[in-house]
Every structure is written in C-alpha cells, then in structure tokens.
Design an enzyme around this catalytic site. Structure first.
Site, PDB file in Angstrom:
ATOM      1  N   GLY A 282      11.844 -17.224  -0.880  1.00  0.00           N
ATOM      2  CA  GLY A 282      13.191 -17.770  -0.964  1.00  0.00           C
ATOM      3  C   GLY A 282      14.018 -17.794   0.300  1.00  0.00           C
ATOM      4  O   GLY A 282      15.091 -18.400   0.306  1.00  0.00           O
TER       5      GLY A 282
ATOM      6  N   GLU B 175       6.514 -13.472  -1.133  1.00  0.00           N
ATOM      7  CA  GLU B 175       5.918 -14.784  -1.425  1.00  0.00           C
ATOM      8  C   GLU B 175       6.674 -15.893  -0.704  1.00  0.00           C
ATOM      9  O   GLU B 175       7.222 -16.800  -1.336  1.00  0.00           O
ATOM     10  CB  GLU B 175       5.991 -15.062  -2.933  1.00  0.00           C
ATOM     11  CG  GLU B 175       5.318 -14.036  -3.810  1.00  0.00           C
ATOM     12  CD  GLU B 175       5.648 -14.240  -5.295  1.00  0.00           C
ATOM     13  OE1 GLU B 175       6.569 -15.019  -5.631  1.00  0.00           O
ATOM     14  OE2 GLU B 175       4.968 -13.613  -6.119  1.00  0.00           O
ATOM     15  N   PRO B 176       6.740 -15.866   0.620  1.00  0.00           N
ATOM     16  CA  PRO B 176       7.472 -16.924   1.307  1.00  0.00           C
ATOM     17  C   PRO B 176       6.690 -18.240   1.327  1.00  0.00           C
ATOM     18  O   PRO B 176       5.467 -18.237   1.485  1.00  0.00           O
ATOM     19  CB  PRO B 176       7.618 -16.383   2.736  1.00  0.00           C
ATOM     20  CG  PRO B 176       6.459 -15.460   2.909  1.00  0.00           C
ATOM     21  CD  PRO B 176       6.129 -14.905   1.547  1.00  0.00           C
ATOM     22  N   GLY B 177       7.379 -19.332   1.114  1.00  0.00           N
ATOM     23  CA  GLY B 177       6.746 -20.647   1.213  1.00  0.00           C
ATOM     24  C   GLY B 177       7.414 -21.422   2.328  1.00  0.00           C
ATOM     25  O   GLY B 177       6.894 -21.594   3.425  1.00  0.00           O
ATOM     26  N   ARG B 178       8.657 -21.845   2.040  1.00  0.00           N
ATOM     27  CA  ARG B 178       9.393 -22.740   2.927  1.00  0.00           C
ATOM     28  C   ARG B 178       9.520 -22.208   4.362  1.00  0.00           C
ATOM     29  O   ARG B 178       9.393 -22.963   5.309  1.00  0.00           O
ATOM     30  CB  ARG B 178      10.798 -22.941   2.350  1.00  0.00           C
ATOM     31  CG  ARG B 178      11.589 -24.032   2.993  1.00  0.00           C
ATOM     32  CD  ARG B 178      13.034 -24.021   2.475  1.00  0.00           C
ATOM     33  NE  ARG B 178      13.180 -23.926   1.061  1.00  0.00           N
ATOM     34  CZ  ARG B 178      13.408 -24.979   0.242  1.00  0.00           C
ATOM     35  NH1 ARG B 178      13.495 -26.186   0.731  1.00  0.00           N
ATOM     36  NH2 ARG B 178      13.560 -24.795  -1.064  1.00  0.00           N
TER      37      ARG B 178
ATOM     38  N   TYR C  20      17.292 -33.551  -4.693  1.00  0.00           N
ATOM     39  CA  TYR C  20      18.266 -32.460  -4.522  1.00  0.00           C
ATOM     40  C   TYR C  20      19.438 -32.844  -3.624  1.00  0.00           C
ATOM     41  O   TYR C  20      20.232 -31.979  -3.257  1.00  0.00           O
ATOM     42  CB  TYR C  20      17.595 -31.234  -3.877  1.00  0.00           C
ATOM     43  CG  TYR C  20      16.261 -30.833  -4.457  1.00  0.00           C
ATOM     44  CD1 TYR C  20      16.174 -30.237  -5.712  1.00  0.00           C
ATOM     45  CD2 TYR C  20      15.091 -31.028  -3.736  1.00  0.00           C
ATOM     46  CE1 TYR C  20      14.955 -29.860  -6.229  1.00  0.00           C
ATOM     47  CE2 TYR C  20      13.866 -30.652  -4.254  1.00  0.00           C
ATOM     48  CZ  TYR C  20      13.805 -30.076  -5.499  1.00  0.00           C
ATOM     49  OH  TYR C  20      12.603 -29.703  -6.006  1.00  0.00           O
TER      50      TYR C  20
ATOM     51  N   CYS D 171      11.935 -49.659  -5.182  1.00  0.00           N
ATOM     52  CA  CYS D 171      12.925 -50.475  -5.872  1.00  0.00           C
ATOM     53  C   CYS D 171      13.893 -49.670  -6.713  1.00  0.00           C
ATOM     54  O   CYS D 171      13.957 -49.847  -7.941  1.00  0.00           O
ATOM     55  CB  CYS D 171      12.197 -51.495  -6.740  1.00  0.00           C
ATOM     56  SG  CYS D 171      11.055 -52.437  -5.744  1.00  0.00           S
ATOM     57  N   GLU D 172      14.590 -48.742  -6.111  1.00  0.00           N
ATOM     58  CA  GLU D 172      15.729 -48.120  -6.767  1.00  0.00           C
ATOM     59  C   GLU D 172      16.659 -47.571  -5.702  1.00  0.00           C
ATOM     60  O   GLU D 172      16.206 -47.150  -4.639  1.00  0.00           O
ATOM     61  CB  GLU D 172      15.310 -47.051  -7.785  1.00  0.00           C
ATOM     62  CG  GLU D 172      14.332 -46.019  -7.342  1.00  0.00           C
ATOM     63  CD  GLU D 172      13.991 -45.078  -8.496  1.00  0.00           C
ATOM     64  OE1 GLU D 172      14.866 -44.327  -8.898  1.00  0.00           O
ATOM     65  OE2 GLU D 172      12.846 -45.124  -8.988  1.00  0.00           O
TER      66      GLU D 172
ATOM     67  N   TYR E 133       7.396 -28.580   0.527  1.00  0.00           N
ATOM     68  CA  TYR E 133       7.826 -29.399  -0.603  1.00  0.00           C
ATOM     69  C   TYR E 133       7.944 -30.872  -0.201  1.00  0.00           C
ATOM     70  O   TYR E 133       8.800 -31.603  -0.694  1.00  0.00           O
ATOM     71  CB  TYR E 133       9.140 -28.858  -1.202  1.00  0.00           C
ATOM     72  CG  TYR E 133       9.060 -27.387  -1.516  1.00  0.00           C
ATOM     73  CD1 TYR E 133       8.271 -26.934  -2.565  1.00  0.00           C
ATOM     74  CD2 TYR E 133       9.726 -26.424  -0.740  1.00  0.00           C
ATOM     75  CE1 TYR E 133       8.151 -25.582  -2.843  1.00  0.00           C
ATOM     76  CE2 TYR E 133       9.611 -25.075  -1.016  1.00  0.00           C
ATOM     77  CZ  TYR E 133       8.820 -24.653  -2.066  1.00  0.00           C
ATOM     78  OH  TYR E 133       8.701 -23.319  -2.327  1.00  0.00           O
TER      79      TYR E 133
HETATM   80  N1  LLP Z   1       7.705 -17.362  -5.482  1.00  0.00           N
HETATM   81  C1  LLP Z   1       8.067 -17.989  -6.611  1.00  0.00           C
HETATM   82  C2  LLP Z   1       7.806 -17.342  -7.898  1.00  0.00           C
HETATM   83  C3  LLP Z   1       8.670 -19.256  -6.547  1.00  0.00           C
HETATM   84  O1  LLP Z   1       9.041 -19.871  -7.668  1.00  0.00           O
HETATM   85  C4  LLP Z   1       8.900 -19.867  -5.289  1.00  0.00           C
HETATM   86  C5  LLP Z   1       9.504 -21.191  -5.186  1.00  0.00           C
HETATM   87  C6  LLP Z   1       8.509 -19.167  -4.128  1.00  0.00           C
HETATM   88  C7  LLP Z   1       7.915 -17.914  -4.271  1.00  0.00           C
HETATM   89  C8  LLP Z   1       8.671 -19.729  -2.753  1.00  0.00           C
HETATM   90  O2  LLP Z   1       9.989 -19.929  -2.412  1.00  0.00           O
HETATM   91  P1  LLP Z   1      10.345 -20.373  -0.908  1.00  0.00           P
HETATM   92  O3  LLP Z   1      10.033 -19.210  -0.005  1.00  0.00           O
HETATM   93  O4  LLP Z   1       9.536 -21.554  -0.573  1.00  0.00           O
HETATM   94  O5  LLP Z   1      11.798 -20.674  -0.950  1.00  0.00           O
HETATM   95  N2  LLP Z   1      10.968 -28.087  -4.463  1.00  0.00           N
HETATM   96  C9  LLP Z   1      12.130 -27.327  -4.028  1.00  0.00           C
HETATM   97  C10 LLP Z   1      11.818 -25.842  -3.908  1.00  0.00           C
HETATM   98  C11 LLP Z   1      11.268 -25.225  -5.170  1.00  0.00           C
HETATM   99  C12 LLP Z   1      10.978 -23.768  -5.048  1.00  0.00           C
HETATM  100  C13 LLP Z   1      10.270 -23.251  -6.260  1.00  0.00           C
HETATM  101  N3  LLP Z   1       9.851 -21.886  -6.198  1.00  0.00           N
HETATM  102  C14 LLP Z   1      12.648 -27.904  -2.717  1.00  0.00           C
HETATM  103  O6  LLP Z   1      12.090 -28.888  -2.237  1.00  0.00           O
HETATM  104  O7  LLP Z   1      13.649 -27.403  -2.180  1.00  0.00           O
END
Ligand code: LLP
Length: 421
Positions: free
Chosen positions: A239, A275-278, A318, A346-347, A375
C-alpha cells in the site's frame, strides 16, 4: 527515482533510446527498467534490515514472467490472489514456500492447487473460508498454515475504490471479533494458525493510517498470545504510495515506513512480511504511445494518441493522474501547449487527461505515460478488439520483448463458432 531520463535530448529507458524500441516493436507498448525494479526492491530490503522479514511482491500490480524473475532472483517472495497468479509465480521459478495466498474469495480448486504445489501461508479472510480450507487440507492429508486477515477499521485516506481497511469494506474479519475467530480457527483440524494479516489499502501517501493499523495488530498479537495462540508471523500488507505528479508529490519513503514497522511491531519477535506492489513496479514502467492526430475542437485541442483506456485504464477508472511527457526533450523555456489527451476508443471515458499543459507535440511524435508499471498492463483488455500491447524489459543497453503483440488472427482464433451456426 527511476531510470527513464533524457539523454542527449531524447528520453531513454536506462541506456536505450525509447524511439529505438518504438521502431522495433511499434506503439503503443509498455517498457520496464530492470535497474528500477532492483532499486525499489533494495529500498524495502534496507528498510526492513535487522528484522526477520520477507518481501512478497504483490504481483497483481505487474505479473509478466520476466518481471517476476527479476524480483525472484533478488530473493523476493510473491503475494498471489488467484490460481492464475499462483501458476505464474511457480512458472517464474518462485518456490511455494515464498508464496502467500491472499484474497477474499479463494475457491476450493485454488486451495488445492496451492496445497499441492507448496505454499508459505494462506491469508484467510472469513469463517466460511476457514471451514473450507480446513476440509480441503484434511482431505489432502495436510495442515494449511494460515494467518487471518483482520479489518482494523482504519481510514487509509486514499481513493475509495482502493481503500480496504474500513469496516464497510469486504476485506478481512472485524478486528473486534478476532478472539472468537482465532479460537474457532485453532479448533479446526486442517489449519495451523501462525499469525495475523492486515492490508488497509493502496496508494497511501501518509504513514499515519499504517501506524494506527499496526498498533492495533501489535495489541492483538499480545491478546492472542495470552489466549494461547502461536503468533509468530505478521503480514503487514502493501500500500505504500508513489509520486505520480513528480513536481508536487513526495509520499513517505520506504525507510520511514520500515522505521514505523520497527517502532510499532518490531518488539514482538515476529517474522515480518510485507506485500508491496506499486512501489516496486509503478515507477519502474512507462507506457509509450504515438500521437495520431492533433485535432482542434471548438474551445480546445485534442491530442489523439494510439494508446487507449483498454491499454491503461487507471485514468478512466479512478480519475488517476499520470505525467505525460514527449520523448524528444523540450527546449528550455519552450512555451507549453494545453491539450485534452484522449485515445481512439469510442467512449468519452477514454480520456487520459483534460486541459493538460505540456510541451507542444505533433502527429507522429512519441509520448510517454510515466508511473505506468503498476496496474497498467495487468489491467488491460482487448476492448474494441485492440490487441494487448507489447511489454518490453530493458537492462542497461539491452532490451527484450517480454510479451509480444498478438496478431488479429490469433485474437479471432480464440473464439469458437458452434457447428450449428
Ligand atoms: N496486498 C493486498 C492484499 C492487496 O489487496 C494489494 C493491492 C496489495 C498487497 C498491493 O498494494 P500496493 O502496494 O500495490 O499498493 N488497481 C488499483 C490498485 C488496486 C490495489 C489492490 N490491492 C490502481 O490502479 O490504483
């Protein structure tokens, strides 16, 4: 910091000019930097140093095999949320004991797949899920290691669609009911409770909500231990936000986030997972598109590009902001132009930015959407029968296509026309 910089007047990915990639693969495409992925992973390693920890990359943010391999080679684990992601992680060579399985609706099939292939833990989100997992594991002669995801009722102060830690959100069990749910879990034969999981949302630009949530988790750890549960692992979710508008955003640094983790839960002697993604993938990727037309409307100019909402849906979904810059570096002091930047779908929702000031560009020029590594490709679709766009990975002066653009024939061949038609 990332590795997409102007050099000699042209934007490069590490040492490769983007125009060179565009000439080879066509536009639009996604491009990722190995050095940036590596650097972001290292920032979290540094932030958690001194703690027994594991970084489980949230592969929902970017799940190409090549990206997973870069991170797996650095020792990262994976946070998966579907059987498909589990299969991808394993195919990229990630061992089962480095994979955590999150998600509010795991199916029996997915549970079996993970138990069969090996899993570090399931992050269980409800009592019905607990019951099913216990039965499935018992049928397989196994005991499933679990944490239970608690919903701490904390406002993450982020976009409502990506906030997950308030009591009205569908995620986790209410923290107020944690003692009874843990008691129930420990009575089930197919489960072994090992810890607590929490994730309050995505793109958090303030540490305060993390602090509130982690303090609640620390308190719960002590309570559950007093009740006789073994709590040896805390999964603190992902997050941490990234700067999308570079000129005026400065979200907290991983080092400060790590210090917060140490301060709030460091004394408990638990193994820490995040659990970092972004933060790992977001600024490690860009989308490159070409201007098709510059069209004059009654009171505005439209920049019509060959990338569209199906390729990068975040602005439409978003209202997300992405920096959009030309590949050819603007001359110093060059006056800005103002555009509505749109795709061909087309929107009207196929709009990336309205009234955006940027250096003037012309038909045929390349433009770059920054911060598109998370994402972006994973949320793309073939709406309007537009092929999924290629992904390219750069390392220093080399680049490779890591997912090619399908042909129209391949797309059409996936459909089946019944014999009776
Ligand atoms: N762990 C869990 C359980 C999650 O649901 C998520 C993201 C993460 C970790 C990773 O979060 P991050 O570090 O990436 O913030 N599609 C949206 C973001 C959806 C996030 C969903 N869960 C966007 O494009 O902003």
């Amino acid at each position: 910091m990332d590795h997409f910089l102007y050099r000699d007047g042209v934007l490069c990915a590490e040492d490769v000019p983007l125009a060179e990639i565009a000439a080879k693969v066509g536009t639009p495409f996604y491009c990722y930097s190995t050095a940036t992925l590596t650097r972001h992973h290292a920032l979290f390693e540094e932030a958690l140093s001194g703690l027994d920890h594991m970084i489980c990359f949230a592969m929902k943010s970017a799940s190409n095999q090549a990206i997973l391999k870069v991170l797996a080679n650095l020792g990262a684990g994976m946070d998966v949320v579907s059987g498909g992601e589990y299969a991808r992680a394993r195919a990229a060579g990630v061992p089962g004991d480095r994979i955590v399985f999150s998600g509010v609706g795991k199916t029996e099939g997915e549970m079996r797949m993970a138990l069969d292939g090996g899993i570090r833990q399931f992050n269980v989100e409800s009592e019905p899920e607990m019951a099913v997992l216990s039965r499935v594991a018992s049928e397989m002669g196994q005991i499933a290691p679990i944490t239970i995801r608690v919903n701490p009722d904390v406002d993450a102060r982020t976009h409502e669609k990506i906030s997950t830690g308030k009591k009205e959100d569908k995620f986790g069990i209410p923290i107020t009911r944690a003692r009874e749910v843990y008691a129930a879990a420990s009575s089930l034969p197919g489960l072994k409770v090992i810890g607590i999981d929490v994730h309050i949302g995505s793109q958090l630009t303030d540490l305060e909500p993390f602090e509130q949530a982690y303090l609640k988790v620390a308190e719960l750890t002590e309570t559950l231990r007093a009740d006789g549960h073994e709590i040896s692992r805390l999964d603190l979710g992902g997050g941490l936000g990234i700067p999308y508008a570079r000129s005026n955003e400065a979200p907290p640094l991983p080092l400060d986030y790590g210090a917060l983790i140490k301060r709030t839960v460091g004394h408990l002697g638990c193994e820490i997972e995040i659990e970092p993604g972004r933060l790992i993938s977001g600024n490690a990727g860009i989308m490159v598109a070409r201007v098709i037309y510059v069209k004059s409307g009654e009171d505005r100019q439209f920049l019509i590009i060959d990338g569209a909402m199906n390729d990068l849906i975040r602005p439409a979904m978003y209202g997300a902001y992405h920096d959009i810059v030309p590949v050819v570096e603007p001359a110093p002091g060059q006056p800005q132009a103002r555009y509505d930047i749109v795709g061909p779908v087309c929107e009207s929702g196929d709009t990336f930015a309205k009234s955006r000031d940027m250096p003037p560009v012309q038909a045929g020029d390349l433009v770059v959407f920054r911060s598109a590594g998370a994402y972006g490709a994973v949320m793309s679709s073939e709406y309007n029968t537009r092929p999924l766009i290629p992904e390219v990975l750069v390392r220093e002066d080399q680049f490779a296509v890591i997912r090619r653009r399908p042909t129209y024939e391949e797309m059409i061949a996936r459909d089946t026309v019944p014999a009776w038609l």
